[in-house]
Structure formats: structure tokens, C-alpha cells
Design a protein around this motif. Structure first.
Motif, mmCIF file in Angstrom:
data_model
loop_
_atom_site.group_PDB
_atom_site.id
_atom_site.type_symbol
_atom_site.label_atom_id
_atom_site.label_comp_id
_atom_site.label_asym_id
_atom_site.label_seq_id
_atom_site.Cartn_x
_atom_site.Cartn_y
_atom_site.Cartn_z
ATOM 1 N N THR A 66 0.841 -1.193 0.000
ATOM 2 C CA THR A 66 0.000 0.000 0.000
ATOM 3 C C THR A 66 0.883 1.252 0.000
ATOM 4 O OG1 THR A 66 -0.099 0.167 2.398
ATOM 5 C CG2 THR A 66 -1.717 -1.284 1.306
ATOM 6 N N GLY A 67 0.217 2.398 -0.052
ATOM 7 C CA GLY A 67 0.960 3.651 -0.023
ATOM 8 C C GLY A 67 1.748 3.852 1.249
ATOM 9 N N THR A 68 1.366 3.154 2.319
ATOM 10 C CA THR A 68 2.093 3.258 3.587
ATOM 11 C C THR A 68 3.130 2.165 3.748
ATOM 12 O OG1 THR A 68 0.427 1.924 4.752
ATOM 13 C CG2 THR A 68 0.089 4.328 4.684
ATOM 14 N N GLY A 69 3.278 1.299 2.737
ATOM 15 C CA GLY A 69 4.276 0.241 2.783
ATOM 16 C C GLY A 69 3.773 -1.060 3.362
ATOM 17 N N SER A 70 2.495 -1.169 3.652
ATOM 18 C CA SER A 70 1.946 -2.383 4.234
ATOM 19 C C SER A 70 1.635 -3.410 3.158
ATOM 20 C CB SER A 70 0.662 -2.055 5.012
ATOM 21 O OG SER A 70 0.024 -3.239 5.447
ATOM 22 N N THR A 71 1.786 -4.684 3.516
ATOM 23 C CA THR A 71 1.397 -5.771 2.607
ATOM 24 C C THR A 71 0.020 -6.320 2.950
ATOM 25 O OG1 THR A 71 2.526 -7.377 4.027
ATOM 26 C CG2 THR A 71 3.787 -6.452 2.174
ATOM 27 N N ASN A 72 -0.627 -5.710 3.924
ATOM 28 C CA ASN A 72 -1.979 -6.109 4.325
ATOM 29 C C ASN A 72 -2.981 -5.364 3.451
ATOM 30 O OD1 ASN A 72 -4.140 -7.206 5.680
ATOM 31 N ND2 ASN A 72 -4.002 -5.786 7.415
ATOM 32 N N LEU A 73 -3.529 -6.051 2.444
ATOM 33 C CA LEU A 73 -4.374 -5.413 1.433
ATOM 34 C C LEU A 73 -5.834 -5.719 1.689
ATOM 35 C CD1 LEU A 73 -2.335 -6.409 -1.757
ATOM 36 C CD2 LEU A 73 -1.983 -4.420 -0.285
ATOM 37 N N ASN A 74 -6.698 -4.740 1.364
ATOM 38 C CA ASN A 74 -8.129 -5.024 1.392
ATOM 39 C C ASN A 74 -8.564 -5.560 0.030
ATOM 40 O OD1 ASN A 74 -8.730 -2.828 -0.376
ATOM 41 N ND2 ASN A 74 -8.674 -1.410 1.380
ATOM 42 N N ALA A 75 -9.832 -5.931 -0.074
ATOM 43 C CA ALA A 75 -10.319 -6.584 -1.297
ATOM 44 C C ALA A 75 -10.214 -5.668 -2.504
ATOM 45 C CB ALA A 75 -11.763 -7.044 -1.098
ATOM 46 N N ASP A 76 -10.502 -4.369 -2.331
ATOM 47 C CA ASP A 76 -10.410 -3.448 -3.460
ATOM 48 C C ASP A 76 -8.972 -3.309 -3.943
ATOM 49 O OD1 ASP A 76 -13.079 -2.848 -3.780
ATOM 50 O OD2 ASP A 76 -13.048 -1.177 -2.363
ATOM 51 N N GLN A 77 -8.038 -3.265 -3.036
ATOM 52 C CA GLN A 77 -6.636 -3.150 -3.435
ATOM 53 C C GLN A 77 -6.160 -4.407 -4.146
ATOM 54 O OE1 GLN A 77 -5.283 -2.333 0.537
ATOM 55 N NE2 GLN A 77 -5.134 -0.102 0.185
ATOM 56 N N ARG A 78 -6.559 -5.571 -3.643
ATOM 57 C CA ARG A 78 -6.173 -6.819 -4.294
ATOM 58 C C ARG A 78 -6.823 -6.956 -5.663
ATOM 59 N NH1 ARG A 78 -3.928 -10.973 -1.322
ATOM 60 N NH2 ARG A 78 -4.935 -12.473 -2.708
ATOM 61 N N GLY A 79 -7.990 -6.352 -5.848
ATOM 62 C CA GLY A 79 -8.649 -6.407 -7.144
ATOM 63 C C GLY A 79 -7.945 -5.584 -8.205
ATOM 64 N N VAL A 80 -7.163 -4.609 -7.782
ATOM 65 C CA VAL A 80 -6.432 -3.761 -8.726
ATOM 66 C C VAL A 80 -5.023 -4.291 -8.954
ATOM 67 C CG1 VAL A 80 -5.478 -1.443 -9.085
ATOM 68 C CG2 VAL A 80 -7.804 -1.724 -8.220
ATOM 69 N N LEU A 81 -4.301 -4.564 -7.872
ATOM 70 C CA LEU A 81 -2.961 -5.143 -7.970
ATOM 71 C C LEU A 81 -2.891 -6.317 -7.005
ATOM 72 C CD1 LEU A 81 -0.676 -1.942 -8.078
ATOM 73 C CD2 LEU A 81 -1.317 -3.422 -9.977
ATOM 74 N N ALA A 82 -2.902 -7.491 -7.550
ATOM 75 C CA ALA A 82 -2.950 -8.689 -6.706
ATOM 76 C C ALA A 82 -1.562 -9.298 -6.551
ATOM 77 C CB ALA A 82 -3.881 -9.729 -7.317
ATOM 78 N N PRO A 83 -1.138 -9.594 -5.310
ATOM 79 C CA PRO A 83 0.123 -10.334 -5.144
ATOM 80 C C PRO A 83 -0.016 -11.733 -5.737
ATOM 81 C CG PRO A 83 -0.983 -9.990 -3.031
ATOM 82 C CD PRO A 83 -1.799 -9.286 -4.049
ATOM 83 N N GLN A 84 0.987 -12.130 -6.496
ATOM 84 C CA GLN A 84 0.975 -13.448 -7.126
ATOM 85 C C GLN A 84 2.363 -14.054 -7.076
ATOM 86 O OE1 GLN A 84 -0.763 -13.818 -11.019
ATOM 87 N NE2 GLN A 84 -2.248 -12.166 -10.700
ATOM 88 N N SER A 85 2.405 -15.358 -7.010
ATOM 89 C CA SER A 85 3.675 -16.072 -7.090
ATOM 90 C C SER A 85 3.403 -17.436 -7.702
ATOM 91 C CB SER A 85 4.309 -16.223 -5.700
ATOM 92 O OG SER A 85 5.526 -16.951 -5.785
ATOM 93 N N TYR A 86 3.995 -17.687 -8.864
ATOM 94 C CA TYR A 86 3.802 -18.986 -9.499
ATOM 95 C C TYR A 86 4.988 -19.270 -10.418
ATOM 96 C CZ TYR A 86 2.073 -16.273 -13.517
ATOM 97 O OH TYR A 86 1.943 -15.388 -14.553
ATOM 98 N N LYS A 87 5.193 -20.550 -10.718
ATOM 99 C CA LYS A 87 6.311 -20.976 -11.558
ATOM 100 C C LYS A 87 5.800 -21.895 -12.663
ATOM 101 C CE LYS A 87 10.023 -20.563 -8.147
ATOM 102 N NZ LYS A 87 11.162 -21.244 -7.473
ATOM 103 N N PRO A 88 5.395 -21.315 -13.774
ATOM 104 C CA PRO A 88 4.882 -22.142 -14.870
ATOM 105 C C PRO A 88 6.018 -22.833 -15.621
ATOM 106 C CG PRO A 88 4.940 -19.850 -15.535
ATOM 107 C CD PRO A 88 5.374 -19.893 -14.090
ATOM 108 N N SER A 89 5.699 -23.949 -16.223
ATOM 109 C CA SER A 89 6.689 -24.650 -17.046
ATOM 110 C C SER A 89 5.970 -25.393 -18.152
ATOM 111 C CB SER A 89 7.515 -25.633 -16.206
ATOM 112 O OG SER A 89 6.692 -26.650 -15.666
#
Length: 811
Positions: A502-525
Motif C-alpha cells: 500500500t501507499g504506507t508500505g503495508s502488505t496487508n491489502l483489502n479486497a479493493d486493493q487486491r482487485g487492482v494489484l494482486a500479489p501473485q507467485s507462481y512458476k509455470p513450465s
């Protein structure tokens, strides 16, 4: 380098047979003696300069173009200069079957007959369907096509699947760029061009022997600069400018009478203020009225500086940059063994990309940063043997190894206007511009999205190994059977990690924030083997009339999604979308190549039908704030068409050409495609749409190019030469500029006309004035929609009328 070094050591020990002559390098230009001008196609992209034959190396041996059973065009270096076709993108005005789209160098695509790369933002995890080859080296980054041609001898455009002759499998065609070879006779060339928009282009090359008849060198350089065509009232600068530097060197060593080694190196730098897409129009969507563009703009008291894109004014508030470095080294070894020629092509290439974009396309702080800096390295090794021919059998066989790595550091930052622009105010907030007079919802609170930041670490490794071969059996003097085969293994591994704060540096996101920029981690092959092949039957009806029929079964490797995945209802990435299936191509073609009227006229025809299963398409991510699409498979695509390439020299002083392409490209079946913008963005909008039967994006049903040149002998200031005038015209009909055709993003057909007038002394110098887009036609190269279904449509206007003067000199 081991294979090439082995060639070197073996060649030093070899002794050529007494009757053997020095082999002609496959990349050297060769034109029939009946053609006085070695620059084939001076009047434009003539398939053959009427009155003679052009010798090409499309099948890795020297052959006349009329006897090669492939639909292809050749454009010589002089024609490239005189028509202003200095890049692959400019070739589209000469070759109607070729399409090229670019919103910036990274987001570029070359298509042939409507096929090649999915339309939309680039996804690194898939292959290009059109191969770009420079001096036999495959360039995996389409960005190479955005640089100016430097010291080019000719460009060959091959249409249809290639892969049984070339290092990399390409399902739509190939563009072969051949540089001028080092010369043992000292020579130099220079060219300077000045034009409006502060246009300056300078090119120079020098070549000659370093060690008698053993070592020759060629050095070339090109510099281009031009003021932008769009004025940014925010930065008070012109954007969409040009700023190119290209350096190239080639050293030829005749290590033995039967062995040539050519070491090539190139460095290319580009740093323009580019690339702006600006307000074009507004189209309806299914969003509530208070969430569409007009109401949102009014809520901020915002209006673009112009609603006519051809005023060429914008107010983008993010610095634009399209900085890239591209280059590499290659070593070409050609060893004549008597029975055939063994060729080794070893190459290493790099590409560094450092962009800055304004992805909200407005002067508002919605998305303040959007950039994906990227670094690519590729290594390739090709080993190929072509026999020198017998009475009945010709063949080419080879091995190809390719390895690529890409590292990308993506960054997206939302601004203070993002909450109101991207989030739903909710039913409790009245509609209209005053709907956010008090911060009662997240949409009415700028702090919710202001400073929301996504940092993406993206890695990609791509390995491809192949064996290929093509045989020509001359059953009779006129009839030949030509089977080809390719075995390919591809392995792709990727990593996508998106960290959102977030703008304050937090990784604790609400639903609206996750809907715009969602944290993701995956390894396709992805990894897979495939077997492809082709069969061509060719028949010489006469010495000047040649027919062929081809069937090709081809594949484009499967891919992985490296631009983020769509989200499920809980805003989690849908991992099943991380890979896409390979494309399966069935291609049928009939061709007829003819010359008549004492070979003053050449007319070539090709009719084709191509079906693609699991077509790799870029689809729109329906998440509100996501700027990039992702990849999916359309069940079936069908492309059919007819092409005509013609050149005519009625008298020695007049050259004429006319090329035409009818291309009917459609989604034969795509039932779960993204919906067009006018059906998107509402609570009741369908999750997907059936667009079966709709046209493929980027492809005009009709496209033409035509032109000619007339010259007369003249003496100017005591110099005897030719006074000449030329014209080049092109037309393309309406085409779709959206993956799913939209009423808002169709681009109307347009025609462009270029003129030139000059005086030249053959083999010495050339001075001509030129006028391009002579009638100042307003046209869009691309249209796109703003993310979030706001209805805003932005465009990239084509160049306005330009004019200038070019002087070239050969020493």
C-alpha cells in the motif's frame, strides 16, 4: 563456438580439389547478368526486376526466385532507401501480406497473412510466428525489427510456414535481412538525409582488404533523429520521436580455398521520447454511467487538450521513454567439401530494455508508473549441410540449438486519482460528478489506491533443440517432389513473483486493493516434442511458367503466461491459466510463377488456406485495474486468401509493380473469448463471449501496394546520368484493433502515397527529393481501450506528411 572452431581447424588442413573454385557465400547478393542494376526491385518490392532473374538463398542455396516454390518477395538495398522503407514496419507499405504493429519496441508484432503473434501487449512466454533473421541469425526479440536497416543488401519476405530449412520453426513466415558482404575491392558508401520535423539520417560504410585476398572487413554505421509528431502540453516536449544509432562490422577470412569464416558484430542503441497513445474517442461500456469516462473526467474537472487525435496534442503526465540496447556477435563458417557445403552459424545476442509509459493515457494521476525493464540473452548454434546438387537429388539437413534467458523487473504504481477511477462507489453514493463529495467508500477515498505499488520479478528460460531436413527429387527435368521434416523439442520455465504494498508500505491489502494489484507467485513450465513437415510438388510448365502445390503441417511451441494471471472470485490467481497449448497448423497452398513478353513482365499468384488449432491469443483481463492481458487458446482459426505480385518493364526506362492480397482471417471457433468493451464492465456483463466467425485483429481483408519509376538520360552540370521520378502507393481496408472485435476499435481503411524525384549516376551518386504520405492522410496505426471498461479509446496516429532530400555517394 566449438562447432565453428572445428570447421576452422578442419578447413585449414583440407586441400580443395584442383577443379574446385572458391565457393560463393550464401549471403552474398547474386543477380542474373541480364539485370544491369544489382539492386533488385529499384521501383519497389519487385518480385523480379523485369528483364532478368534475382538469385536468392531462401532454400539455403543460390536459386532464381522464379524457380523457388515459395511465395516470397525481394527488396533490394537501393529500393529500401529510395522508398523510405528503412525498418520492417515501413515494409508493410510495400508488401501487402505483411503487417507490423508497435506501441513501443517491446510491444511489437510482425504478422504475415494475419498470423504470427497474438494482437496486444507482448507476453515473453510464447514464440513469434514470423522469424526475423539477420545474416542467418535468428532474432528472438521482435524489437530488432524497430531499428533502421544498416548497410542492407536485400530483404527477403517468405510467406507461409518455414521450419524444414531454417533454424527456428516459424508458422507464418520469415523475414531474411542480408547485409552487404565484406569486399576485397576497396569501396565506401555514404548517405545523408534531411527532412522536416528536424529529420536527420546519416549512413556510412567502408570495405576493403586487410590481408591481400585472405581477410576483408566491412564497417557500417547509421544515425537517425527526428522530432516527435505529438506535442505534450504537460512536459512541453514533442513525443514519439526517433533517436537511433546502429553500428555493424563484418570480417571475412578465407581461411582456405574452400573455407570462409565471417565474424559479425553489431550494436544498436535507441532512446526516443516514445511512445504516446492519445485520446481518440469514447465508446459505450456496461459500467454504470457514473463510472464511465465522461462522468469520471467531470468528477476531476478534467478534459483532454484535444478530442481530435490528429491535432496531435496530449497531456500525458508520466515521462515517456523507449530506451533499448540490442546487439551481438556471430561467426559464420562455410566449408565446401566438394559434395556439398557445411555451414555453421554460432551466435550470441543481447537486448536491454528500459521503458517508461503512461498507461492510463490521460493527464490524471491514475497510474503514475508502469514499466517493465527487461534484459534478454540468447545463444544459438546451427549446423547445416547442403549438397552441391546431382542430376536428380538436392537436399539440406541441419541441427539447431537455441537457449534464451529473460529477466524482467516490472513496476506499477497507482496515483491519487486511481480510487475514484477504478473502484465502484457503491449504491449508497449518488451518481454523477458530485458522487464523492464525502469519502464514504473506498472509491471516494484517494488514499486507498494512492501509492499502491506492485513490484514484479519475472524470470524466463527457453531451450529449443531441433533437427530438420528438406529433399528435392527431380523426378524429371520439369517435375520435382520436395518433402521436408522437422523434429523439435521445446522447454520453457518461468517464475512470476508480484509483491504488492500500500501507499504506507503495508502488505496487508483489502479486497479493493487486491482487485487492482494482486500479489501473485507462481512458476509455470512447459516442455514438449513435436514433429512437423511439408510436401511440395513443383512443375515447370515451361521455362518461364512454374507451378507448385504445398501442404505443411507445422507447430508453434506451447507457452507460459508471464504477465500475471486472471483472478478467481477470491482474488487468487487461476493457476490453470499459467500455460497455453501448442498451436497446430495445417497449411495448403497453390502457386503459379510466370514471366512473359520477353521476360519484361512477371506475375506470381498464390492461393492459400491455413487452419490453426489451439491458436494462441492475447485476451483481456477483466479485473478492473489490470493493464495487461494474458494468453489463452482459441479452439480454431482459419485464414484463406489470394496474393498477386507483379512487375512490368514495358520499356527499359520504366519499371512498374503492383501487389495485392485478399486475406479472410477469422476465429472459426472461440466460444470463451473475452467480450468486446461495449459488453464489459457491468454487473450483468457476460464472463466471456462466443466470437466464432469474427475477424482476427490487425488483418485487412484487402491490401494493395503499387508504384513505378520512370527515368530518362540527362546531363546535369556536366555529369551524365538519369533523371527519374517515382511513386509508391498502398491501401489497406478496415481492420479490427481489439482481440475481440469492437464497434469502438475498428480502424477505417486508408491509402498512402509517396513520391520521389531525383538524378543519379549509376554506381556513383544519387540525389533525390521525397514526399511521403503526400496527401497528409489521417490514419491510426493502432487503437486500444483504457483498462477498467471506462469507454476511453486511445490511438496511435500514423506519421503526417513528411518531406526531405537524400544524397548518397558510392566510392
Amino acid at each position: 563456438m566449438s562447432l565453428t572452431l572445428a570447421l576452422l581447424l578442419a578447413g585449414q588442413a583440407a586441400t580443395a580439389p584442383a577443379a574446385q573454385t572458391t565457393p560463393v557465400p550464401p549471403d552474398a547478393a547474386a543477380v542474373d547478368a541480364q539485370v544491369p542494376d544489382a539492386e533488385a526491385g529499384r521501383a519497389g518490392p519487385a518480385i523480379a526486376d523485369a528483364g532478368g532473374d534475382i538469385v536468392v538463398t531462401a532454400r539455403r542455396r543460390n536459386e532464381t526466385i522464379q524457380r523457388v516454390p515459395i511465395a516470397m518477395s525481394v527488396i533490394g538495398g537501393t529500393a529500401l532507401a529510395e522508398t523510405g522503407a528503412n525498418t520492417v514496419g515501413r515494409l508493410t507499405q510495400l508488401q501487402p501480406s505483411l503487417q507490423f504493429y508497435s506501441t513501443n519496441p517491446r510491444n511489437s508484432a510482425a504478422n504475415i497473412r494475419g498470423l504470427g503473434a497474438p494482437f496486444g501487449l507482448t507476453n515473453d512466454g510464447i514464440e513469434q510466428g514470423v522469424g526475423i533473421y539477420v545474416d542467418q541469425v535468428y532474432n528472438s526479440r521482435i524489437a530488432a525489427a524497430t531499428f533502421d536497416f544498416t548497410d542492407v543488401d536485400r530483404v527477403e519476405i517468405l510467406r507461409g510456414p518455414q521450419g524444414t530449412l531454417y533454424g527456428k520453426n516459424t508458422t507464418a513466415g520469415a523475414i531474411n535481412v542480408t547485409s552487404r558482404a565484406p569486399s576485397f575491392s576497396p569501396e565506401a558508401r555514404g548517405e545523408i538525409t534531411l527532412g522536416n520535423l528536424d529529420y536527420v539520417q546519416a549512413k556510412a560504410s567502408v570495405s576493403g582488404p586487410l590481408v591481400d585476398d585472405k581477410v576483408a572487413i566491412r564497417l557500417s554505421a547509421s544515425v537517425t533523429s527526428r522530432k516527435g509528431t505529438i506535442y505534450n502540453v504537460t512536459s512541453r516536449e514533442y513525443v514519439n520521436s526517433q533517436d537511433n544509432l546502429s553500428l555493424r562490422s563484418r570480417i571475412l577470412w578465407r581461411a582456405a580455398p574452400n573455407l570462409d569464416l565471417t565474424l559479425s558484430g553489431d550494436y544498436n542503441y535507441q532512446n526516443p521520447d516514445c511512445c504516446a497513445q492519445i485520446y481518440a474517442r469514447v465508446g459505450p461500456t456496461q459500467r454504470p454511467a457514473n463510472r464511465q469516462y465522461a462522468a469520471l473526467a467531470a468528477a476531476f474537472g478534467y478534459a483532454p487538450p484535444s478530442t481530435d487525435a490528429f491535432d496531435r496534442i496530449t497531456d500525458l503526465d508520466t515521462k515517456l521513454r523507449a530506451k533499448q540496447e540490442l546487439g551481438g556477435l556471430s561467426l559464420l563458417g562455410e566449408w565446401d567439401l566438394g559434395a556439398g557445403t557445411l555451414t555453421s552459424v554460432t551466435a550470441w545476442r543481447f537486448w536491454n530494455w528500459n521503458p517508461s509509459n503512461d498507461r492510463d493515457f490521460t493527464g490524471l494521476p491514475i497510474t503514475s508508473v508502469s514499466a517493465n525493464p527487461s534484459q534478454q540473452r540468447q545463444y544459438s548454434q546451427e549446423l547445416r549441410f547442403a549438397n552441391n546438387g546431382t542430376n536428380r537429388i538436392d537436399y539440406v539437413g541441419g541441427l539447431f540449438l537455441f537457449h534464451q534467458t529473460i529477466d524482467t523487473q516490472g513496476l506499477q504504481v497507482q496515483g491519487s486519482a486511481a480510487s475514484r477511477w477504478l473502484l465502484n462507489p457503491g449504491a449508497s453514493v449518488p451518481a454523477g460528478a458530485a458522487g464523492c463529495s464525502t469519502p464514504t467508500t473506498n472509491a471516494c477515498n484517494p488514499a486507498v489506491l494512492n501509492g499502491l505499488r506492485s513490484e514484479n520479478e519475472i524470470g524466463f528460460k527457453n531451450t529449443s533443440v531441433a533437427a530438420f531436413g528438406k529433399l528435392t527429387w527431380h523426378v524429371t527435368d520439369r517435375f520435382s517432389v520436395q518433402p521436408g521434416v522437422r523434429v523439435n523439442y521445446d522447454k520453457k520455465d518461468g517464475s512470476y513473483v508480484s509483491t504488492v504494498t500500500t501507499g504506507t508500505g503495508s502488505t496487508n491489502l483489502n479486497a479493493d486493493q487486491r482487485g487492482v494489484l494482486a500479489p501473485q507467485s507462481y512458476k509455470p513450465s512447459f516442455d514438449d516434442w513435436n514433429l512437423s513437415g511439408d510436401l511440395t510438388l513443383a512443375y515447370d510448365l515451361s521455362d518461364d511458367l512454374h507451378a507448385y502445390a504445398t501442404y505443411a503441417r507445422s507447430f508453434k511451441s506451447g507457452g507460459i503466461n508471464l504477465s500475471g494471471l486472471p483472478l478467481d472470485a477470491a482474488n487468487n490467481p487461476i493457476l490453470s491459466a499459467s500455460t497455453v497449448k501448442p498451436e497446430t497448423v495445417n497449411h495448403y497452398e497453390l502457386g503459379l510463377k510466370s514471366q512473359f513478353l520477353d521476360r519484361r513482365a512477371t506475375v506470381n499468384l498464390a492461393a492459400f488456406w491455413t487452419e490453426i488449432g489451439d491458436y494462441q491469443a492475447t485476451v483481456t483481463n477483466n479485473q478492473i485495474g489490470v493493464l495487461r492481458g494474458y494468453l489463452a487458446n482459441a479452439e480454431k482459426v482459419r485464414v484463406k486468401g489470394i496474393e498477386i505480385d507483379a512487375a512490368f518493364r514495358p520499356v527499359s526506362q520504366l519499371n512498374l509493380y503492383a501487389n495485392a492480397a485478399y486475406t479472410d482471417a477469422k476465429y472459426a471457433r472461440f466460444v470463451d473469448a473475452p467480450c468486446p468493451p461495449e459488453l464489459s464492465g457491468g454487473s450483468a456483463s457476460p464472463a466471456n463471449c462466443d466470437i466464432s466467425g469474427q475477424i482476427l485483429p490487425g488483418t485487412s481483408k484487402w491490401a494493395f501496394s503499387y508504384g513505378g519509376e520512370y527515368n530518362i538520360p540527362a546531363t546535369v552540370f556536366g555529369t551524365t546520368g538519369q533523371l527519374y521520378a517515382g511513386v509508391d502507393g498502398s491501401y489497406r481496408s478496415k481492420f479490427s484493433s481489439n482481440p475481440s472485435r469492437s464497434i469502438s476499435t475498428d480502424i477505417d481503411g486508408y491509402a498512402l502515397t509517396n513520391f520521389r524525384l531525383g538524378f543519379r549516376k549509376e554506381g556513383s551518386w544519387n540525389l533525390f527529393g521525397w514526399l511521403r504520405n503526400a496527401f497528409d492522410t489521417d490514419y491510426f496505426e493502432l487503437l486500444a481501450t483504457q483498462s477498467g471498461s471506462t469507454g476511453l479509446v486511445v490511438g496511435q496516429p500514423g506519421d503526417p506528411r513528411t518531406y526531405g532530400l537524400t544524397l548518397s555517394k558510392t566510392f
